[in-house]
Design a protein around this motif. Structure first.
Motif, mmCIF file in Angstrom:
data_model
loop_
_atom_site.group_PDB
_atom_site.id
_atom_site.type_symbol
_atom_site.label_atom_id
_atom_site.label_comp_id
_atom_site.label_asym_id
_atom_site.label_seq_id
_atom_site.Cartn_x
_atom_site.Cartn_y
_atom_site.Cartn_z
ATOM 1 N N MET A 141 125.665 36.969 52.006
ATOM 2 C CA MET A 141 126.327 38.161 52.542
ATOM 3 C C MET A 141 126.206 39.326 51.561
ATOM 4 O O MET A 141 125.929 40.455 51.959
ATOM 5 C CB MET A 141 127.811 37.881 52.812
ATOM 6 N N ILE A 142 126.410 39.043 50.283
ATOM 7 C CA ILE A 142 126.287 40.086 49.263
ATOM 8 C C ILE A 142 124.851 40.588 49.207
ATOM 9 O O ILE A 142 124.611 41.793 49.099
ATOM 10 C CB ILE A 142 126.748 39.556 47.884
ATOM 11 N N ALA A 143 123.874 39.687 49.314
ATOM 12 C CA ALA A 143 122.456 40.062 49.269
ATOM 13 C C ALA A 143 122.104 41.001 50.418
ATOM 14 O O ALA A 143 121.316 41.934 50.244
ATOM 15 C CB ALA A 143 121.573 38.818 49.296
ATOM 16 N N SER A 144 122.699 40.761 51.573
ATOM 17 C CA SER A 144 122.389 41.620 52.729
ATOM 18 C C SER A 144 122.860 43.057 52.503
ATOM 19 O O SER A 144 122.349 43.990 53.121
ATOM 20 C CB SER A 144 122.989 41.049 54.013
ATOM 21 N N ALA A 145 123.826 43.249 51.622
ATOM 22 C CA ALA A 145 124.339 44.590 51.328
ATOM 23 C C ALA A 145 123.719 45.196 50.069
ATOM 24 O O ALA A 145 124.086 46.300 49.673
ATOM 25 C CB ALA A 145 125.852 44.534 51.179
ATOM 26 N N ALA A 146 122.777 44.475 49.450
ATOM 27 C CA ALA A 146 122.159 44.978 48.210
ATOM 28 C C ALA A 146 121.400 46.271 48.474
ATOM 29 O O ALA A 146 120.868 46.489 49.567
ATOM 30 C CB ALA A 146 121.226 43.926 47.636
ATOM 31 N N LYS A 147 121.341 47.117 47.459
ATOM 32 C CA LYS A 147 120.727 48.436 47.604
ATOM 33 C C LYS A 147 119.201 48.402 47.581
ATOM 34 O O LYS A 147 118.560 49.203 48.229
ATOM 35 C CB LYS A 147 121.238 49.360 46.493
ATOM 36 N N THR A 148 118.641 47.483 46.803
ATOM 37 C CA THR A 148 117.177 47.443 46.683
ATOM 38 C C THR A 148 116.649 46.068 47.082
ATOM 39 O O THR A 148 117.379 45.077 47.065
ATOM 40 C CB THR A 148 116.727 47.733 45.233
ATOM 41 N N ASP A 149 115.362 46.031 47.421
ATOM 42 C CA ASP A 149 114.724 44.751 47.750
ATOM 43 C C ASP A 149 114.732 43.815 46.553
ATOM 44 O O ASP A 149 114.868 42.605 46.709
ATOM 45 C CB ASP A 149 113.283 44.967 48.233
ATOM 46 N N GLU A 150 114.594 44.388 45.361
ATOM 47 C CA GLU A 150 114.607 43.581 44.136
ATOM 48 C C GLU A 150 115.946 42.862 43.977
ATOM 49 O O GLU A 150 116.000 41.680 43.654
ATOM 50 C CB GLU A 150 114.329 44.488 42.929
#
Length: 148
Positions: A46-55
């Motif tokens: 869930m946190i990854a889906s809200a990440a700002k960059t692809d990295e």
């Protein structure tokens, strides 16, 4: 027979290193000076889906589990770092990061080309953090996780 005993001893040593890091972090779970939270794979996705960059997304997808603690007492920071220093004798590499107003002591365990565990104590902008991150990621992903 000697090879089997040697192999078994090596396996126990690697397990004890992992257990050692987890044990150190767990020893602070009931400490009133630290507020701990555990994030499982689902929470991290869930946190990854809200990440700002692809990295950042890729780095977070590589994490299998994370335990984080906000350290409310500056006096606990050197104590925790002191306990974590034993990990260096367990096959962890130590990296000290000093950037602007942030400082971090990072202990990383590798398996081949991948990092499988990071234990970190960081001080930034008046906040102190203890983190244990488990997964399988490369050095670039590790750097992205540390910056986050």
């Amino acid at each position: 027979m000697k090879k089997i005993v040697l192999l078994f001893a090596m396996m126990l040593m690697s397990i004890s290193g992992f257990a050692q890091a987890q044990e150190i972090v767990n020893s602070y779970k009931n400490n009133p000076g630290i507020q701990m939270i555990e994030l499982n794979k689902g929470m991290l996705e869930m946190i990854a889906s809200a990440a700002k960059t692809d990295e950042e997304k890729e780095a977070l997808k590589s994490v299998e589990g994370m335990t984080m603690g906000m350290i409310n007492s500056d006096e606990l920071v050197p104590e925790i770092i002191g306990k974590l220093e034993v990990l260096e004798s367990q096959g962890y590499s130590r990296i000290n990061v000093n950037k602007d107003d942030a400082q971090a002591n990072v202990f990383a365990k590798k398996d081949g080309d991948f990092i499988t565990e990071i234990v970190m104590v960081a001080k930034a902008r008046g906040n102190n953090v203890l983190a244990l991150i488990k997964g399988k990621f490369n050095a670039d992903q590790m750097e992205s996780l540390i910056k986050r």
